[in-house]
Design a protein around this motif. Sequence first.
Motif, PDB file in Angstrom:
ATOM      1  N   GLN A   1      -6.043  -6.598  -4.385  1.00 31.33           N
ATOM      2  CA  GLN A   1      -4.831  -5.877  -4.729  1.00 31.33           C
ATOM      3  C   GLN A   1      -4.748  -5.742  -6.249  1.00 31.33           C
ATOM      4  O   GLN A   1      -4.869  -6.718  -6.975  1.00 31.33           O
ATOM      5  N   GLN A   3      -3.212  -5.299  -9.921  1.00 31.52           N
ATOM      6  CA  GLN A   3      -1.994  -5.736 -10.613  1.00 31.52           C
ATOM      7  C   GLN A   3      -1.678  -4.707 -11.682  1.00 31.52           C
ATOM      8  O   GLN A   3      -2.559  -4.328 -12.464  1.00 31.52           O
ATOM      9  N   GLN A  98       0.098   3.175  -8.249  1.00 28.10           N
ATOM     10  CA  GLN A  98      -1.251   3.635  -7.945  1.00 28.10           C
ATOM     11  C   GLN A  98      -1.278   4.236  -6.546  1.00 28.10           C
ATOM     12  O   GLN A  98      -0.755   3.656  -5.585  1.00 28.10           O
ATOM     13  N   HIS A 100      -2.464   5.480  -2.836  1.00 29.74           N
ATOM     14  CA  HIS A 100      -3.007   4.611  -1.805  1.00 29.74           C
ATOM     15  C   HIS A 100      -4.472   4.877  -1.491  1.00 29.74           C
ATOM     16  O   HIS A 100      -5.131   4.041  -0.867  1.00 29.74           O
ATOM     17  N   SER A 115       0.540   0.526  -4.705  1.00 19.90           N
ATOM     18  CA  SER A 115       0.659  -0.604  -5.624  1.00 19.90           C
ATOM     19  C   SER A 115       1.629  -0.238  -6.732  1.00 19.90           C
ATOM     20  O   SER A 115       1.570   0.878  -7.271  1.00 19.90           O
ATOM     21  N   TRP A 116       2.475  -1.221  -7.102  1.00 24.16           N
ATOM     22  CA  TRP A 116       3.553  -0.966  -8.052  1.00 24.16           C
ATOM     23  C   TRP A 116       3.639  -2.079  -9.084  1.00 24.16           C
ATOM     24  O   TRP A 116       3.399  -3.257  -8.767  1.00 24.16           O
TER      25      TRP A 116
END
Length: 126
Positions: A1, A3, A98, A100, A115-116
């Motif tokens: 994941q 960051q 970001q 997916h 992603s945040w």
Amino acid sequence: QVQLVESGGGLVQAGGSLRLSCAASGSTFSSYTMAWFRQAPGKEREFVAGISWTGSFTYYADSVKGRFTISRDNAKNTVYLQMNSLKPEDTAVYRCAQYHTRRYGTSRSSLDFASWGQGTQVTVSS
């Protein structure tokens, strides 16, 4: 994941400028469309600007077009948002996101971003 960590927010007078940065971890940053969203108190999250994975295509909300510029440096795993001619209505928490799917998409919907970052506060005084 991945960051995502935003920085660069702050308090500025109307008409001023700020530059936000969003640093991403990992080695696949250059394969993803990135975007900035914002959310003001009591309002829904809204799309601000997006940039394709190569940086060749950018797109903006009408409310910021001509004032904000999104860019990216894939060598530094960083996406930027240059904000000029700021208005009090630009006050919000700004978050980078970001997409997916790799090498795909130029969506304005937050549902398409997986992603945040945590966000950075931008306050514009009148």
